[in-house]
Design an enzyme around this catalytic site. Structure first.
Site, PDB file in Angstrom:
ATOM      1  N   LYS A 257     -16.280 -33.698   4.057  1.00 56.29           N
ATOM      2  CA  LYS A 257     -16.794 -33.381   3.126  1.00 56.29           C
ATOM      3  C   LYS A 257     -15.801 -31.875   3.469  1.00 56.29           C
ATOM      4  O   LYS A 257     -15.656 -31.183   2.171  1.00 56.29           O
ATOM      5  CB  LYS A 257     -18.246 -32.561   2.992  1.00 56.29           C
ATOM      6  CG  LYS A 257     -18.722 -33.985   2.233  1.00 56.29           C
ATOM      7  CD  LYS A 257     -20.179 -33.369   1.671  1.00 56.29           C
ATOM      8  CE  LYS A 257     -20.773 -34.046   0.344  1.00 56.29           C
ATOM      9  NZ  LYS A 257     -21.858 -33.640  -0.149  1.00 56.29           N
TER      10      LYS A 257
ATOM     11  N   ASP B 191       1.149  -1.255   0.208  1.00 58.07           N
ATOM     12  CA  ASP B 191       0.091   0.382   0.032  1.00 58.07           C
ATOM     13  C   ASP B 191       0.695   0.937   0.095  1.00 58.07           C
ATOM     14  O   ASP B 191       2.040   0.762   0.147  1.00 58.07           O
ATOM     15  CB  ASP B 191      -0.689   0.089   1.161  1.00 58.07           C
ATOM     16  CG  ASP B 191      -0.471   0.091   2.464  1.00 58.07           C
ATOM     17  OD1 ASP B 191       0.564   0.503   2.497  1.00 58.07           O
ATOM     18  OD2 ASP B 191      -1.181  -0.412   3.517  1.00 58.07           O
TER      19      ASP B 191
ATOM     20  N   TRP C  34      -5.775 -28.163 -11.173  1.00 58.43           N
ATOM     21  CA  TRP C  34      -7.227 -28.616 -11.090  1.00 58.43           C
ATOM     22  C   TRP C  34      -7.865 -28.564 -12.409  1.00 58.43           C
ATOM     23  O   TRP C  34      -8.605 -29.414 -12.560  1.00 58.43           O
ATOM     24  CB  TRP C  34      -8.022 -27.056 -10.013  1.00 58.43           C
ATOM     25  CG  TRP C  34      -7.091 -27.386  -8.926  1.00 58.43           C
ATOM     26  CD1 TRP C  34      -7.134 -26.144  -8.194  1.00 58.43           C
ATOM     27  CD2 TRP C  34      -7.793 -28.243  -7.926  1.00 58.43           C
ATOM     28  NE1 TRP C  34      -6.904 -26.209  -6.892  1.00 58.43           N
ATOM     29  CE2 TRP C  34      -6.702 -26.995  -6.663  1.00 58.43           C
ATOM     30  CE3 TRP C  34      -7.249 -29.692  -7.735  1.00 58.43           C
ATOM     31  CZ2 TRP C  34      -6.653 -28.423  -5.163  1.00 58.43           C
ATOM     32  CZ3 TRP C  34      -6.995 -30.223  -6.961  1.00 58.43           C
ATOM     33  CH2 TRP C  34      -6.688 -29.366  -5.463  1.00 58.43           C
TER      34      TRP C  34
ATOM     35  N   THR D 246     -10.536 -26.389  -5.224  1.00 56.73           N
ATOM     36  CA  THR D 246     -10.767 -26.473  -3.132  1.00 56.73           C
ATOM     37  C   THR D 246     -11.656 -25.070  -3.187  1.00 56.73           C
ATOM     38  O   THR D 246     -10.438 -24.143  -2.116  1.00 56.73           O
ATOM     39  CB  THR D 246      -9.753 -26.786  -2.346  1.00 56.73           C
ATOM     40  OG1 THR D 246      -8.263 -26.485  -2.655  1.00 56.73           O
ATOM     41  CG2 THR D 246      -9.557 -28.800  -2.914  1.00 56.73           C
ATOM     42  N   PRO D 247     -12.610 -24.578  -3.491  1.00 60.81           N
ATOM     43  CA  PRO D 247     -13.064 -23.498  -2.923  1.00 60.81           C
ATOM     44  C   PRO D 247     -12.671 -23.472  -1.446  1.00 60.81           C
ATOM     45  O   PRO D 247     -12.820 -24.227  -0.524  1.00 60.81           O
ATOM     46  CB  PRO D 247     -14.230 -22.780  -3.127  1.00 60.81           C
ATOM     47  CG  PRO D 247     -15.148 -24.080  -3.991  1.00 60.81           C
ATOM     48  CD  PRO D 247     -13.385 -25.003  -4.288  1.00 60.81           C
TER      49      PRO D 247
END
Length: 139
Positions: A90, A17, A47, A59-60
Site C-alpha cells: 500500500k 529567507d 492526478w 499520492t499524499p
C-alpha cells in the site's frame, strides 16, 4: 533501482529567507512537484485526470525525511533526481536528490500512498493498494 527522472529548478529571490538562503519549505514544494513529474514522465496521467477516470486523487505523504548538506541561493539552478526505491503493498518510498552541479544540496526519502475519496464522506480520503499498472510503468 528503477526509473529516474530529473527536474530543474531555478531559484528566485522570493524562494530565499532574509539571509539569501533557500527557505527549507521550498525544497519540500519542489520535491512534491518532482514526485508528480516522475509519474507523468512514466506515462501516468496527472492526478486530476486519474481522479476523473479511476478515482485516484494522488499520492499524499505519510513520512518525509530530509537531510540538508549545503545551502543554495537565488540565481542558482538545482537539479532534482527522483526515483522509487521501494514498493510495498500500500505504500512506496520515493527518493529525491537535489544537486547544484556536482554539489549535493539535499536528499530526501518520502513514504507515500495512493488514495481515493471515501465513498461515504467525499471530503475524506482512504489508501488503496498500489495500482499494479502504475507500478509497472514506473519500474
Amino acid at each position: 533501482m528503477g526509473k529516474t527522472t530529473t527536474m530543474n529548478v531555478d531559484i528566485r529571490f522570493g524562494d530565499c529567507d532574509p539571509a539569501g538562503i533557500v527557505f527549507f519549505p521550498r525544497y519540500h514544494r519542489w520535491m512534491d512537484a518532482a514526485s508528480l513529474n516522475f509519474f507523468m514522465a512514466q506515462g501516468v496521467p496527472p492526478w486530476h485526470e486519474l481522479e476523473h477516470t479511476r478515482g485516484i486523487v494522488g499520492t499524499p505523504l505519510l513520512e518525509h525525511h530530509a537531510r540538508f548538506v549545503k545551502s543554495a541561493t537565488y540565481g542558482e539552478r538545482l537539479t532534482i533526481t527522483t526515483s522509487i526505491v521501494e514498493w510495498r503493498p500500500k505504500v512506496f518510498l520515493q527518493k529525491h536528490v537535489v544537486m547544484r552541479g556536482d554539489d549535493l544540496i539535499c536528499e530526501s526519502t518520502e513514504t507515500r500512498i495512493f488514495v481515493v475519496r471515501d465513498e461515504k464522506d467525499r471530503r475524506r480520503i482512504r489508501a488503496i493498494p498500489v495500482p499494479e499498472d502504475i507500478r509497472a510503468l514506473c519500474e
